[in-house]
Design a protein around this motif. Structure first.
Motif, PDB file in Angstrom:
ATOM      1  N   UNK A  52      28.392 -25.728   4.850  1.00 42.34           N
ATOM      2  CA  UNK A  52      29.547 -26.408   5.691  1.00 42.34           C
ATOM      3  C   UNK A  52      29.754 -27.772   4.906  1.00 42.34           C
ATOM      4  N   UNK A  53      28.887 -28.563   4.533  1.00 41.02           N
ATOM      5  CA  UNK A  53      29.023 -29.962   4.155  1.00 41.02           C
ATOM      6  C   UNK A  53      29.894 -29.831   2.768  1.00 41.02           C
ATOM      7  N   UNK A  54      29.484 -28.760   2.025  1.00 37.83           N
ATOM      8  CA  UNK A  54      30.339 -28.814   0.566  1.00 37.83           C
ATOM      9  C   UNK A  54      31.715 -28.204   0.802  1.00 37.83           C
ATOM     10  N   UNK A  55      31.680 -27.068   1.723  1.00 33.49           N
ATOM     11  CA  UNK A  55      33.099 -26.198   1.862  1.00 33.49           C
ATOM     12  C   UNK A  55      34.106 -27.448   2.561  1.00 33.49           C
ATOM     13  N   UNK A  56      33.500 -28.254   3.552  1.00 36.65           N
ATOM     14  CA  UNK A  56      34.406 -29.154   4.234  1.00 36.65           C
ATOM     15  C   UNK A  56      34.723 -30.111   3.271  1.00 36.65           C
ATOM     16  N   UNK A  57      33.962 -30.730   2.357  1.00 39.10           N
ATOM     17  CA  UNK A  57      34.577 -31.465   1.161  1.00 39.10           C
ATOM     18  C   UNK A  57      35.445 -31.082   0.369  1.00 39.10           C
ATOM     19  N   UNK A  58      35.272 -29.819  -0.325  1.00 35.55           N
ATOM     20  CA  UNK A  58      36.298 -29.205  -0.946  1.00 35.55           C
ATOM     21  C   UNK A  58      37.429 -28.905  -0.389  1.00 35.55           C
ATOM     22  N   UNK A  59      37.304 -28.327   0.727  1.00 35.56           N
ATOM     23  CA  UNK A  59      38.684 -28.015   1.524  1.00 35.56           C
ATOM     24  C   UNK A  59      39.472 -29.214   1.964  1.00 35.56           C
ATOM     25  N   UNK A 118      34.792 -35.639 -15.772  1.00 38.42           N
ATOM     26  CA  UNK A 118      33.897 -36.555 -14.570  1.00 38.42           C
ATOM     27  C   UNK A 118      33.828 -37.769 -15.411  1.00 38.42           C
ATOM     28  N   UNK A 119      33.362 -37.958 -16.644  1.00 41.53           N
ATOM     29  CA  UNK A 119      32.975 -39.340 -17.204  1.00 41.53           C
ATOM     30  C   UNK A 119      34.491 -40.029 -16.990  1.00 41.53           C
ATOM     31  N   UNK A 120      35.646 -39.363 -17.353  1.00 37.67           N
ATOM     32  CA  UNK A 120      36.914 -40.249 -17.286  1.00 37.67           C
ATOM     33  C   UNK A 120      37.222 -40.480 -16.015  1.00 37.67           C
ATOM     34  N   UNK A 121      36.991 -39.738 -14.928  1.00 42.64           N
ATOM     35  CA  UNK A 121      37.381 -39.869 -13.578  1.00 42.64           C
ATOM     36  C   UNK A 121      36.330 -41.139 -13.134  1.00 42.64           C
ATOM     37  N   UNK A 122      35.465 -41.465 -13.725  1.00 45.00           N
ATOM     38  CA  UNK A 122      34.461 -42.449 -13.139  1.00 45.00           C
ATOM     39  C   UNK A 122      35.181 -44.045 -13.430  1.00 45.00           C
ATOM     40  N   UNK A 123      36.332 -43.807 -13.819  1.00 46.23           N
ATOM     41  CA  UNK A 123      36.938 -45.488 -14.239  1.00 46.23           C
ATOM     42  C   UNK A 123      37.061 -45.995 -12.674  1.00 46.23           C
ATOM     43  N   UNK A 124      38.236 -46.844 -12.750  1.00 45.32           N
ATOM     44  CA  UNK A 124      38.324 -47.432 -11.632  1.00 45.32           C
ATOM     45  C   UNK A 124      39.553 -47.033 -10.954  1.00 45.32           C
ATOM     46  N   UNK A 125      39.982 -45.787 -11.371  1.00 47.84           N
ATOM     47  CA  UNK A 125      41.057 -45.062 -10.532  1.00 47.84           C
ATOM     48  C   UNK A 125      40.727 -44.658  -9.117  1.00 47.84           C
ATOM     49  N   UNK A 130      39.774 -35.216  -6.739  1.00 47.56           N
ATOM     50  CA  UNK A 130      39.494 -34.007  -5.646  1.00 47.56           C
ATOM     51  C   UNK A 130      39.328 -32.618  -6.477  1.00 47.56           C
ATOM     52  N   UNK A 131      40.228 -32.336  -7.583  1.00 47.30           N
ATOM     53  CA  UNK A 131      39.986 -30.874  -7.909  1.00 47.30           C
ATOM     54  C   UNK A 131      39.063 -31.136  -8.897  1.00 47.30           C
ATOM     55  N   UNK A 132      38.489 -32.274  -9.369  1.00 47.91           N
ATOM     56  CA  UNK A 132      37.273 -32.285 -10.357  1.00 47.91           C
ATOM     57  C   UNK A 132      36.031 -31.965  -9.423  1.00 47.91           C
ATOM     58  N   UNK A 133      35.837 -32.611  -8.178  1.00 46.78           N
ATOM     59  CA  UNK A 133      35.039 -32.375  -7.280  1.00 46.78           C
ATOM     60  C   UNK A 133      34.864 -30.637  -6.880  1.00 46.78           C
ATOM     61  N   UNK A 134      36.045 -30.028  -6.726  1.00 48.12           N
ATOM     62  CA  UNK A 134      35.778 -28.448  -6.693  1.00 48.12           C
ATOM     63  C   UNK A 134      35.180 -27.984  -7.688  1.00 48.12           C
ATOM     64  N   UNK A 135      35.738 -28.368  -9.164  1.00 49.46           N
ATOM     65  CA  UNK A 135      35.083 -27.767 -10.201  1.00 49.46           C
ATOM     66  C   UNK A 135      33.723 -28.044 -10.344  1.00 49.46           C
TER      67      UNK A 135
END
Length: 175
Positions: A52-59, A118-125, A130-135
């Motif tokens: 549930x926790x992972x599915x709720x986050x990704x959804x 993931x490393x690129x997304x760790x910037x200050x954006x 969201x879709x990176x989390x899904x991946x």
């Protein structure tokens, strides 16, 4: 007349209950919360609380993207039990553009590419993760266009989907 009932041969199907739910959500920021609550209720009802926790986050991330990038239509969420401990969630919206890398099979995306994103997304954006989390969190994922007719008639859009599977610990089967 007396009837005899003989045992049936074992079914080739596993002994799990097949189920599916669909949620039709209006174009509203409140739809993200409704999707989270409905998904959690479905998973709790089918004994899949460990997912549930992972599915709720990704959804939540996928419905948020639908709200942001398909402003002229509703969102539909479909939740299916694929096996005793496997789940597929699909999100449809009216925007036919399939975002990269959901336009490619997961196997074609090297793990290094996901790690680099993931490393690129760790910037200050403050958005775009969201879709990176899904991946990173899903066992499988993808996307496909829906209803694109050459004549221009009919509804169009896309489905983005992911799958999660429960993993037993090393002694989970023997317990």
């Amino acid at each position: 007349m007396s009837r005899t009932v003989s045992p049936q041969s074992p079914s080739p199907e596993p002994a799990y209950e097949r189920w599916a739910y669909s949620f039709h959500l209006p174009h509203s920021p409140r739809s993200v919360r409704v999707a989270r609550l409905a998904l959690r209720a479905v998973l709790d009802g089918h004994g899949m609380t460990e997912l549930a926790d992972t599915a709720v986050l990704l959804t939540s991330e996928m419905v948020t993207n639908s709200y942001r990038y398909a402003p002229d239509g509703p969102t539909r969420v479909r939740v299916r039990g694929l096996a005793e401990s496997r789940l597929r969630v699909s999100v449809w919206d009216s925007n036919p553009v399939i975002p990269t890398p959901f336009d490619q099979p997961p196997s074609s995306c090297a793990h290094g590419t996901v790690a680099a994103r993931a490393a690129e997304a760790a910037t200050e954006e403050t958005h775009g993760r969201g879709l990176l989390l899904v991946q990173l969190c899903a066992d499988d994922w993808g996307g496909y266009a829906y209803g694109q007719h050459p004549s221009g008639t009919g509804s169009t859009g896309k489905f983005l989907w992911y799958e999660l599977a429960h993993r037993c610990g090393p002694y989970g089967i023997a317990a």
